[in-house]
Write an enzyme that holds these catalytic residues in place. Structure first.
Site, short mmCIF file in Angstrom:
data_model
loop_
_atom_site.label_atom_id
_atom_site.label_comp_id
_atom_site.label_asym_id
_atom_site.label_seq_id
_atom_site.Cartn_x
_atom_site.Cartn_y
_atom_site.Cartn_z
N SER A 1 0.81 -1.24 0.00
CA SER A 1 0.00 0.00 0.00
C SER A 1 0.83 1.27 0.00
CB SER A 1 -0.94 0.01 1.21
OG SER A 1 -0.20 -0.24 2.40
N ASP B 1 -2.95 7.69 8.27
CA ASP B 1 -3.76 6.76 9.06
C ASP B 1 -2.81 5.93 9.93
OD1 ASP B 1 -2.71 4.73 7.46
OD2 ASP B 1 -4.54 4.44 6.28
N HIS C 1 0.06 4.44 7.24
CA HIS C 1 0.51 5.06 5.98
C HIS C 1 0.92 6.53 6.17
CE1 HIS C 1 -2.33 1.79 4.77
NE2 HIS C 1 -1.20 1.43 4.17
#
Length: 361
Positions: free
Chosen positions: A38, A326, A329
């Site tokens: 991600s 978050d 990330h």
């Protein structure tokens, strides 16, 4: 018809020097192929028919794109900045519908992916799946452009990887018992082995230039700190997972260096995200951050639960003060700082070459 002046100049310069008629379609900038998790997935997971969180919900994307794109950040990711520095457009997603050129590169990354097939199995495109997607793309390109054109494209391209984080974090955030079956060193060896296997496979197809990163201190993102609060009541970094990151970070440069002795023409760049991250966590204000322990968006202790954009969540007032958007990330601001170091940082932080040199080689 339609030949530009630069095409004609290219023909005159190149063909005069070689005195043979050659094609002047050059990939002078080098394409960018992106693999990983991600940190690098610009939205492939949106198109997966699984129940992995898609992150294509507001406020993801709020800072730069002004709408969610499937990127796990408020804005751009590291590869977005690298493509900008390399004067490339935003790199298209492998799974994005439509007819893509793919001559500037492709993004194969999938949020949640690991080097091990077992990491988030069945929910994401693991590294092995990303490799087979790359092989499919290469076949399509050969049909369109011909073998010699593709050989040039692949050999001048840079291949960027962000992989390993999920292999070490998921066993702690899920009910997995995988770490009980292996010693720490054995487990790390499997992760590194899968990464080097994929590099060797890409090399066989024509890839020569690889950009990788060491891992952050994985016990320090909000998600890990929140786990530590639950487990021990302490609010520091979770040392158990950072130990794995350290082992990985010691093994990766050795493995990449070893490949250098085996593969002719292979070259690489390795960015020390651990050192860069630790410097920021230890002295945030020096790098323009005010908050490095808590997430900007999420819920629960330290806003570490990845519920950003869902029914119940909190959002910070000023995202530019935060390192983490978050629970895991980084914010666009943090991604930019890391991308800049990867691009033209000194050998203290990125070696043996930075990405700028790799693109130019």
């Amino acid at each position: 018809m339609g030949s530009s002046r630069s095409d004609i100049l290219c023909f005159l310069v190149l063909c005069a020097s070689f005195l043979v008629p050659i094609s002047c379609h050059s990939y002078s900038h080098g394409a960018l192929f992106i693999f990983g998790d991600s940190f690098y997935d610009a939205g492939n997971n949106i198109y997966l028919n699984t129940n992995i969180p898609k992150l294509n919900i507001f406020p993801y994307g709020e800072t730069y794109f002004k709408h969610p794109t499937g990127r796990a950040s408020d804005g751009r990711l590291i590869p977005d900045f690298i493509s900008e520095f390399a004067k490339l457009p935003l790199i298209p997603l492998y799974l994005q519908p439509g007819n893509h050129q793919f001559t500037d590169g492709v993004n194969f990354a999938s949020g949640g992916a690991g080097a091990l097939v077992e990491t988030n199995q069945g929910l994401i495109m693991d590294l092995k799946t990303q490799l087979s997607n790359f092989k499919n793309m290469e076949k399509q390109l050969r049909q369109k452009l011909g073998a010699s054109e593709v050989k040039t494209l692949l050999s001048t391209a840079v291949y960027m990887f962000s992989i390993g984080t999920n292999d070490y974090l998921v066993p702690f955030t899920s009910n997995s018992t995988v770490l009980q079956s292996y010693s720490k060193k054995e487990y790390v060896k499997m992760v590194i082995g899968n990464i080097t296997t994929v590099i060797q496979e890409i090399y066989k197809i024509g890839g020569r230039k690889f950009g990788l990163s060491k891992l952050l201190p994985l016990g320090c993102p909000p998600i890990s700190r929140a786990l530590e609060i639950v487990r021990t009541g302490g609010s520091g970094c979770m040392e158990e997972v950072t130990v794995l990151a350290k082992l990985h970070n010691r093994a990766l440069p050795k493995a990449l260096k070893e490949l250098k002795s085996q593969l002719k023409g292979y070259t690489y760049s390795i960015f020390d995200a651990y050192t860069a991250g630790t410097a920021i966590f230890n002295n945030p204000s020096k790098y323009g951050f005010e908050e490095v322990k808590m997430a900007c968006c999420g819920s629960g202790p330290l806003r570490a639960s990845i519920t950003c954009g869902q029914k119940v969540y909190q959002l910070c007032d000023n995202v530019s003060e935060y390192f983490f958007f978050d629970g895991i990330h980084p914010t666009e601001k943090a991604n930019y700082q890391f991308a800049k170091l990867m691009w033209d940082g000194s050998p203290k932080i990125v070696k043996p070459y930075n990405l700028k040199t790799l693109f130019e080689k």
